[in-house]
Structure formats: structure tokens, C-alpha cells
Design an enzyme around this catalytic site. Structure first.
Site, PDB file in Angstrom:
ATOM      1  CB  THR A  20       2.784  -2.013  -8.022  1.00 51.14           C
ATOM      2  OG1 THR A  20       3.589  -0.922  -7.701  1.00 51.14           O
ATOM      3  CG2 THR A  20       1.786  -1.681  -8.787  1.00 51.14           C
ATOM      4  CD  GLU A  21       6.074   0.028  -5.194  1.00 50.32           C
ATOM      5  OE1 GLU A  21       5.338   0.477  -4.542  1.00 50.32           O
ATOM      6  OE2 GLU A  21       6.395   0.391  -6.567  1.00 50.32           O
ATOM      7  NE  ARG A  25       4.340  -6.457   8.364  1.00 47.02           N
ATOM      8  CZ  ARG A  25       4.602  -5.097   8.289  1.00 47.02           C
ATOM      9  NH1 ARG A  25       5.394  -4.671   9.247  1.00 47.02           N
ATOM     10  NH2 ARG A  25       3.828  -4.569   7.236  1.00 47.02           N
ATOM     11  CG  ASP A  59       3.158   3.674   6.733  1.00 47.13           C
ATOM     12  OD1 ASP A  59       3.102   2.273   6.799  1.00 47.13           O
ATOM     13  OD2 ASP A  59       4.068   4.110   6.872  1.00 47.13           O
ATOM     14  CG  HIS A  96      -2.044  -5.428   7.469  1.00 47.07           C
ATOM     15  ND1 HIS A  96      -1.744  -3.939   7.151  1.00 47.07           N
ATOM     16  CD2 HIS A  96      -1.470  -6.070   7.149  1.00 47.07           C
ATOM     17  CE1 HIS A  96      -0.635  -4.192   6.982  1.00 47.07           C
ATOM     18  NE2 HIS A  96      -0.103  -5.220   6.582  1.00 47.07           N
ATOM     19  CG  ASN A 153      -2.045  -1.152   9.124  1.00 41.72           C
ATOM     20  OD1 ASN A 153      -2.563   0.071   9.806  1.00 41.72           O
ATOM     21  ND2 ASN A 153      -2.571  -1.332   8.072  1.00 41.72           N
ATOM     22  NE  ARG A 202       6.021   1.775  11.318  1.00 39.67           N
ATOM     23  CZ  ARG A 202       5.628   3.008  10.896  1.00 39.67           C
ATOM     24  NH1 ARG A 202       6.285   4.152  11.629  1.00 39.67           N
ATOM     25  NH2 ARG A 202       5.049   3.544   9.641  1.00 39.67           N
ATOM     26  CB  SER A 255       4.941   5.537  -0.788  1.00 39.17           C
ATOM     27  OG  SER A 255       5.712   5.730   0.457  1.00 39.17           O
ATOM     28  CG  LEU A 308     -17.154   9.882  -0.173  1.00 40.73           C
ATOM     29  CD1 LEU A 308     -16.264  11.142   0.025  1.00 40.73           C
ATOM     30  CD2 LEU A 308     -17.027   9.071   1.080  1.00 40.73           C
TER      31      LEU A 308
HETATM   32  C1  FPP Z   1       0.945   0.132   5.500  1.00 40.53           C
HETATM   33  O1  FPP Z   1       1.262  -0.228   6.940  1.00 40.53           O
HETATM   34  C2  FPP Z   1      -0.220  -0.399   5.269  1.00 40.53           C
HETATM   35  C3  FPP Z   1      -0.549  -1.154   4.089  1.00 40.53           C
HETATM   36  C4  FPP Z   1       0.211  -1.811   3.240  1.00 40.53           C
HETATM   37  C5  FPP Z   1      -2.031  -1.836   3.721  1.00 40.53           C
HETATM   38  C6  FPP Z   1      -3.194  -0.701   4.286  1.00 40.53           C
HETATM   39  C7  FPP Z   1      -4.399  -1.516   4.698  1.00 40.53           C
HETATM   40  C8  FPP Z   1      -5.133  -1.549   5.368  1.00 40.53           C
HETATM   41  C9  FPP Z   1      -5.495  -0.176   6.392  1.00 40.53           C
HETATM   42  C10 FPP Z   1      -6.340  -2.579   5.402  1.00 40.53           C
HETATM   43  C11 FPP Z   1      -7.045  -2.842   4.040  1.00 40.53           C
HETATM   44  C12 FPP Z   1      -8.334  -2.574   4.619  1.00 40.53           C
HETATM   45  C13 FPP Z   1      -9.376  -2.487   3.450  1.00 40.53           C
HETATM   46  C14 FPP Z   1     -10.795  -2.307   3.793  1.00 40.53           C
HETATM   47  C15 FPP Z   1      -8.844  -2.498   2.018  1.00 40.53           C
HETATM   48  P1  FPP Z   1       2.469  -1.194   7.028  1.00 40.53           P
HETATM   49  O2  FPP Z   1       1.970  -2.521   7.551  1.00 40.53           O
HETATM   50  O3  FPP Z   1       3.562  -0.813   6.091  1.00 40.53           O
HETATM   51  O4  FPP Z   1       3.032  -0.427   8.605  1.00 40.53           O
HETATM   52  P2  FPP Z   1       4.668  -0.702   9.094  1.00 40.53           P
HETATM   53  O5  FPP Z   1       5.124   0.925   8.246  1.00 40.53           O
HETATM   54  O6  FPP Z   1       4.474  -0.148  10.452  1.00 40.53           O
HETATM   55  O7  FPP Z   1       5.255  -1.809   8.711  1.00 40.53           O
END
Ligand code: FPP
Length: 253
Positions: free
Chosen positions: A58-59, A25, A12, A29, A14, A16, A183, A123
Site C-alpha cells: 500500500t506504501e 528502476r 526487494d 522490476h 530491483n 538498486r 515492511s 501449490l
Molecule cells: C522492491 O524493490 C520491489 C517492489 C516494490 C516490487 C516487486 C515486484 C516485482 C519483483 C515484479 C512484479 C512482478 C509480478 C509478476 C507481479 P525496490 O524497487 O524497492 O528495490 P530498491 O530497494 O532497490 O529500491
């Protein structure tokens, strides 16, 4: 040997992380997906048995279309980019969740990677993608009743019908980004998991912090009864400092 064998991660922070840098945003990611590669490598290095990462819930469908499609694209890119390393390192890959709603090309890549690594013994790497913990349990319950109408279900029955039963219980759940909740992630498997919440946003998370958390939690389980790597050492030094200042304060009185 650490008692932590299966680690689950909620990646979590990304959005922010990117917003703070005045970037969209999705930039968070993209940066976050590079961290996924680093953490997989670290998990493999330290000999973890299983690593499960929450990549799309799913959300998450309710997010802007551009963000959703970026997450799909990053999964695809990861599978292409990391293929050789996953095979070379004997990693057994699987995606859990309802993948039939994903783009065809992504489904083919997932299936290909799962097939190629089916016999791997290293793994167990799992990406939870279009995943929800309640949906996983309901799916298992419904499958059981369909196959064994009228029979009473046991814990083993339910466990065997989870998406990836062989990874078993989660020993440690790490959530980055500062929020303290689970979550809808691996609800069944986390019944006895240790929880660790770090304020570090996922794009800033490093293998070093990852390893320290595992070491710290292994120590936490042993209640710091023994010397336990650097974290215990740091802990006892901190404690010694506190004791010293309490002692000095006392002496000054
Ligand atoms: C939550 O951060 C993160 C996600 C919903 C997606 C996580 C995905 C990745 C780290 C990249 C995916 C990569 C692969 C290789 C599958 P948020 O955006 O909700 O953060 P926030 O709470 O700051 O808004």
C-alpha cells in the site's frame, strides 16, 4: 519431508539492481518479474504447499507514476504469460490486498485466474498486491464486529477472516536486497516464521539460492543435529575447517 510448507517472499532490491547498471528502476522490476516465474516454478518443483510474494505494498503508491504503472503492467503480463502453466500445474492462484483500485482489465484477469484455479489442489500461489498487513488485520477485526457484535474474538475467528486463511502460518520469510525488516507484510501469519535475509538483489535471485535457503532453514530448525542435505554437509565441512585451524594454531603454540 521439509517442515517448511509456506514460504513468503519480500522481493526487494530491483531499483538498486537497475541503478547499479545505470538503468531506470523499472528495468529492475521487469527483470524481477522473470525471476517471479522462475521461483514459482521452483516452489512447485520442490512441492511447497504455499508461496506468497509481496508484489506491491500500500506504501508503493507513493512511487513515481511510471513505476507504479509498470508494476501493474507486469502483473497483467504475468497472468497472461503464465496462464497455461499455472493451469497445467494445478496451481491455485489468488491475489490478496485491495484490488478494487487496480485497472479494470487487471481486475478481470485476476478474477479469471482465481476462478479457473479455484478447484486446484497444488501449490497455493498468492501475490500480495496493494497489500498491507495492518490493513488486513483491521479489515478482519471490523468484519468480525459487524457480523458478531459484542462477541469476543478468538485467534481462529481472526484467522478465518484473513484474505487467504487456507494458507495458514508462514514457516519461512525470505527477504532479498539486504534490508532486515518485514515492511508490513503478513504480520498476523508471520508470528512464528523463521526469517532469512539475503543480500542478493531480487533480479539476481535464483531457484538454486531459493532451494538452498529452504534446505538451510530446515536444518536450522533441527539445529544441525543430523546430516541434512548439502547445506549441513557444507556446514560441517566449514566447521571441520575451523576446528582444524584452531587445532593447528593450538599445536603451533
Ligand atoms: C522492491 O524493490 C520491489 C517492489 C516494490 C516490487 C516487486 C515486484 C516485482 C519483483 C515484479 C512484479 C512482478 C509480478 C509478476 C507481479 P525496490 O524497487 O524497492 O528495490 P530498491 O530497494 O532497490 O529500491
Amino acid at each position: 519431508m521439509s517442515s517448511i510448507k509456506h514460504v513468503a517472499i519480500i522481493m526487494d532490491g530491483n531499483g538498486r539492481w537497475a541503478n547499479r547498471r545505470l538503468r531506470p528502476r523499472i528495468w529492475g522490476h521487469v527483470r524481477g518479474s522473470a525471476v517471479v516465474s522462475d521461483i514459482v516454478r521452483a516452489a512447485d518443483d520442490i512441492g511447497l504447499k504455499a508461496l506468497t510474494m509481496y508484489a506491491f505494498s500500500t506504501e508503493n503508491w507513493s512511487r513515481p507514476l511510471e513505476e507504479v504503472s509498470t508494476l501493474f503492467r507486469l502483473l497483467k503480463k504475468f497472468l497472461i504469460k503464465e496462464k497455461a502453466r499455472i493451469l497445467a500445474n494445478n496451481i491455485k492462484f489468488k491475489v490478496i490486498g485491495e484490488i478494487q483500485n487496480l485497472p479494470h482489465e487487471t481486475i478481470s484477469l485476476i478474477k479469471e485466474m482465481e476462478a479457473l484455479t479455484a478447484e486446484a489442489t497444488g501449490l497455493k500461489l498468492t501475490f500480495a498486491f496493494n497489500y498491507g498487513g495492518r490493513a488486513e488485520i483491521l479489515r478482519a477485526v471490523n468484519a468480525f464486529h459487524l457480523n458478531y457484535p459484542g462477541r469476543t474474538m478468538t485467534e481462529n475467528d481472526l484467522n478465518d477472516l484473513m484474505y487467504r486463511p487456507e494458507t495458514g502460518d508462514v514457516d519461512l520469510m525470505i527477504r532479498t536486497g539486504g534490508e532486515q525488516r518485514i515492511s508490513n507484510f503478513l504480520l498476523w501469519q508471520m508470528a512464528y516464521a523463521e526469517m532469512y535475509f539475503t543480500p542478493t538483489r531480487w533480479p539476481d535471485f535464483t531457484p538454486s539460492e531459493f532451494k538452498k535457503i529452504i534446505e538451510h532453514v530446515s536444518c536450522r530448525e533441527r539445529r544441525f543435529g543430523n546430516v541434512c542435505g548439502q547445506t549441513a554437509l557444507e556446514h560441517s565441512m566449514e566447521k571441520a575447517e575451523t576446528n582444524k585451524s584452531v587445532f593447528i594454531k593450538g599445536a603451533n603454540l
